[in-house]
Scaffold this motif. Structure first.
Motif, PDB file in Angstrom:
ATOM      1  N   SER A  92     -38.058  24.778  72.274  1.00 22.00           N
ATOM      2  CA  SER A  92     -38.874  25.162  73.437  1.00 22.00           C
ATOM      3  C   SER A  92     -40.181  25.805  72.976  1.00 22.00           C
ATOM      4  O   SER A  92     -40.642  26.790  73.567  1.00 22.00           O
ATOM      5  CB  SER A  92     -38.096  26.108  74.360  1.00 22.00           C
ATOM      6  OG  SER A  92     -37.709  27.260  73.646  1.00 22.00           O
ATOM      7  N   SER A  93     -40.769  25.252  71.932  1.00 15.49           N
ATOM      8  CA  SER A  93     -42.012  25.835  71.400  1.00 15.49           C
ATOM      9  C   SER A  93     -42.715  24.810  70.508  1.00 15.49           C
ATOM     10  O   SER A  93     -42.114  23.815  70.112  1.00 15.49           O
ATOM     11  CB  SER A  93     -41.683  27.073  70.549  1.00 15.49           C
ATOM     12  OG  SER A  93     -40.844  26.712  69.474  1.00 15.49           O
ATOM     13  N   ASN A  94     -43.974  25.077  70.202  1.00 16.06           N
ATOM     14  CA  ASN A  94     -44.681  24.288  69.190  1.00 16.06           C
ATOM     15  C   ASN A  94     -44.603  25.027  67.855  1.00 16.06           C
ATOM     16  O   ASN A  94     -44.496  26.252  67.820  1.00 16.06           O
ATOM     17  CB  ASN A  94     -46.142  24.057  69.606  1.00 16.06           C
ATOM     18  CG  ASN A  94     -46.241  23.128  70.799  1.00 16.06           C
ATOM     19  OD1 ASN A  94     -46.597  23.543  71.904  1.00 16.06           O
ATOM     20  ND2 ASN A  94     -45.894  21.865  70.608  1.00 16.06           N
ATOM     21  N   GLU A 133     -41.609  19.738  66.731  1.00 16.72           N
ATOM     22  CA  GLU A 133     -41.817  21.008  67.441  1.00 16.72           C
ATOM     23  C   GLU A 133     -40.497  21.746  67.529  1.00 16.72           C
ATOM     24  O   GLU A 133     -39.478  21.279  67.003  1.00 16.72           O
ATOM     25  CB  GLU A 133     -42.403  20.746  68.833  1.00 16.72           C
ATOM     26  CG  GLU A 133     -41.508  19.901  69.720  1.00 16.72           C
ATOM     27  CD  GLU A 133     -42.107  19.625  71.102  1.00 16.72           C
ATOM     28  OE1 GLU A 133     -42.939  20.397  71.570  1.00 16.72           O
ATOM     29  OE2 GLU A 133     -41.681  18.615  71.701  1.00 16.72           O
ATOM     30  N   SER A 168     -45.101  29.561  72.501  1.00 20.69           N
ATOM     31  CA  SER A 168     -44.880  29.074  73.870  1.00 20.69           C
ATOM     32  C   SER A 168     -45.326  30.183  74.804  1.00 20.69           C
ATOM     33  O   SER A 168     -45.506  31.330  74.361  1.00 20.69           O
ATOM     34  CB  SER A 168     -43.409  28.735  74.121  1.00 20.69           C
ATOM     35  OG  SER A 168     -42.662  29.910  74.242  1.00 20.69           O
ATOM     36  N   ALA A 169     -45.464  29.846  76.084  1.00 19.87           N
ATOM     37  CA  ALA A 169     -45.948  30.841  77.045  1.00 19.87           C
ATOM     38  C   ALA A 169     -45.070  32.089  77.012  1.00 19.87           C
ATOM     39  O   ALA A 169     -45.576  33.205  77.095  1.00 19.87           O
ATOM     40  CB  ALA A 169     -45.982  30.240  78.446  1.00 19.87           C
ATOM     41  N   GLY A 208     -48.267  21.960  74.298  1.00 25.33           N
ATOM     42  CA  GLY A 208     -48.099  23.328  74.806  1.00 25.33           C
ATOM     43  C   GLY A 208     -49.440  23.895  75.256  1.00 25.33           C
ATOM     44  O   GLY A 208     -50.458  23.702  74.584  1.00 25.33           O
ATOM     45  N   VAL A 209     -49.422  24.604  76.366  1.00 19.08           N
ATOM     46  CA  VAL A 209     -50.642  25.286  76.816  1.00 19.08           C
ATOM     47  C   VAL A 209     -50.999  26.365  75.798  1.00 19.08           C
ATOM     48  O   VAL A 209     -52.163  26.539  75.423  1.00 19.08           O
ATOM     49  CB  VAL A 209     -50.453  25.858  78.241  1.00 19.08           C
ATOM     50  CG1 VAL A 209     -51.599  26.786  78.615  1.00 19.08           C
ATOM     51  CG2 VAL A 209     -50.328  24.715  79.249  1.00 19.08           C
ATOM     52  N   THR A 210     -49.986  27.060  75.300  1.00 17.90           N
ATOM     53  CA  THR A 210     -50.221  28.101  74.287  1.00 17.90           C
ATOM     54  C   THR A 210     -50.818  27.468  73.021  1.00 17.90           C
ATOM     55  O   THR A 210     -51.729  28.030  72.410  1.00 17.90           O
ATOM     56  CB  THR A 210     -48.886  28.795  73.935  1.00 17.90           C
ATOM     57  OG1 THR A 210     -48.145  28.971  75.136  1.00 17.90           O
ATOM     58  CG2 THR A 210     -49.105  30.131  73.276  1.00 17.90           C
ATOM     59  N   ARG A 270     -51.277  20.170  83.536  1.00 20.57           N
ATOM     60  CA  ARG A 270     -50.137  19.524  82.861  1.00 20.57           C
ATOM     61  C   ARG A 270     -49.065  19.121  83.881  1.00 20.57           C
ATOM     62  O   ARG A 270     -48.459  18.055  83.763  1.00 20.57           O
ATOM     63  CB  ARG A 270     -49.545  20.451  81.794  1.00 20.57           C
ATOM     64  CG  ARG A 270     -48.437  19.775  80.995  1.00 20.57           C
ATOM     65  CD  ARG A 270     -47.973  20.619  79.832  1.00 20.57           C
ATOM     66  NE  ARG A 270     -47.352  21.853  80.266  1.00 20.57           N
ATOM     67  CZ  ARG A 270     -46.971  22.828  79.457  1.00 20.57           C
ATOM     68  NH1 ARG A 270     -47.164  22.709  78.150  1.00 20.57           N
ATOM     69  NH2 ARG A 270     -46.417  23.925  79.919  1.00 20.57           N
ATOM     70  N   LYS A 282     -43.241  17.056  80.615  1.00 22.84           N
ATOM     71  CA  LYS A 282     -42.429  18.285  80.676  1.00 22.84           C
ATOM     72  C   LYS A 282     -41.274  18.069  81.650  1.00 22.84           C
ATOM     73  O   LYS A 282     -41.210  18.654  82.736  1.00 22.84           O
ATOM     74  CB  LYS A 282     -43.295  19.485  81.054  1.00 22.84           C
ATOM     75  CG  LYS A 282     -42.633  20.801  80.664  1.00 22.84           C
ATOM     76  CD  LYS A 282     -43.643  21.915  80.622  1.00 22.84           C
ATOM     77  CE  LYS A 282     -43.013  23.285  80.541  1.00 22.84           C
ATOM     78  NZ  LYS A 282     -42.171  23.499  79.385  1.00 22.84           N
TER      79      LYS A 282
END
Ligand code: PMP
Length: 283
Positions: free
Chosen positions: A183-185, A180, A244-245, A207-209, A52, A147
């Motif tokens: 700072s998160s999905n 979203e 989120s991570a 998001g990677v998460t 990403r 990002k």
């Protein structure tokens, strides 16, 4: 032990780790970042995070400050020097230092900063704790898939959320679609136990998460529908959680004071939390 921050080729004590006043990240938000979880000294989901990062840079025509192998070596060394076995890594790349001018410098030299911070994450048997959220008008630009460090609308929305006692601001576009969090999905669970989240595209950060949870859910026979839903569907959901991570899987039990579902952490959210937690521990 004093914290050590990697800044353009040197590991500096944190108090000296500063950037030039003409760094374009500082002047124009002309840069991108990544936040990556560290658990048991391992960099969790390193590949998708670095993929990403490469993509965000490519979209902005900023070159990678170093090759991927070298970047991984610096990430590991920053983690090691700061003795972070549980915590996170922060990476920031900007278009570098140049005399102030909106257009790109003719020979840009990207700036790279990497830091590592300790933070305790949930133990394997811990249960997720819920919080409330606030709705916020989605006032961001049309490339939320990048990002970028340009986070002012997110900062303002999250500050308003914090002042109202909420843990997240959930962004709603003027047409009513939920995109979203600040700072998160955002995910909802419908009456059939099916997960819904906004599809990938320019309106959200992939998001990677989000990607990991989609895979974990599907493996656990929990269906995932990637389709936009509106404010009404959000407020009528059985369960809501954001991911989120660093926030993991955070249950949302109320929005703007209105209870969601039974007002307690639901079974699907609990399951997803446990699956993700185990994933971060490589169990
Ligand atoms: N959307 C936004 C706007 C974010 O800032 C973040 C966290 N950086 C996410 C989604 C979640 O991304 P990830 O799962 O990669 O942490």
């Amino acid at each position: 032990m004093p914290r050590s921050v990697y800044v353009n080729g040197s590991y500096l004590p944190a108090q000296y780790a500063s950037v030039h006043y003409e760094d374009r990240g500082y002047q124009f938000a002309d840069g991108v970042y990544e936040v990556i979880l560290v658990r048991q000294s391992a960099i969790v989901d390193k590949s998708p995070h670095l993929d990403r990062l490469e993509r965000s840079l490519k979209e902005l025509s900023i070159s990678m400050p170093m090759g991927r192998m070298s970047l991984e070596a610096v990430i590991n060394e920053t983690r090691r020097r700061n003795n972070v076995d549980e915590g996170f890594i922060y990476i920031q790349v900007t278009r570098g230092v140049a005399p102030r001018d909106h257009t790109f410098p003719s020979v840009p030299i990207p700036s790279l900063i990497i830091s590592a911070k300790r933070r305790a994450w949930p133990s394997i048997d811990s249960k997720p704790k819920g919080g409330s959220a606030m709705l916020a008008r989605d006032e961001r630009w049309a490339r939320c898939d990048i990002k970028s460090v340009g986070l002012l609308p997110n900062v303002l929305a999250k500050e308003r959320a914090k002042k109202s006692g909420a843990v997240e601001a959930i962004m709603v576009r003027d047409d009513g679609r939920v995109t979203e969090g600040g700072s998160s999905n955002v995910w909802i669970v419908d009456d059939d136990g099916v997960l819904h989240t906004h599809p990938l595209g320019p309106e959200i950060l992939g998001g990677v998460t989000r990607g990991v949870i989609k895979e974990l859910a599907e493996k656990a026979q929990i269906s995932v529908i990637e389709e936009a839903f509106d404010r009404k569907a959000l407020l009528e959901a059985r369960e809501i959680f954001v991911t989120s991570a660093t926030s993991f899987v955070k249950p949302i039990l109320a929005i703007d004071g209105a209870q969601i579902g039974d007002g307690v952490v639901g079974p699907v959210t609990s399951r997803i939390f446990s699956l993700y937690n185990a994933h971060t521990l490589a169990i």
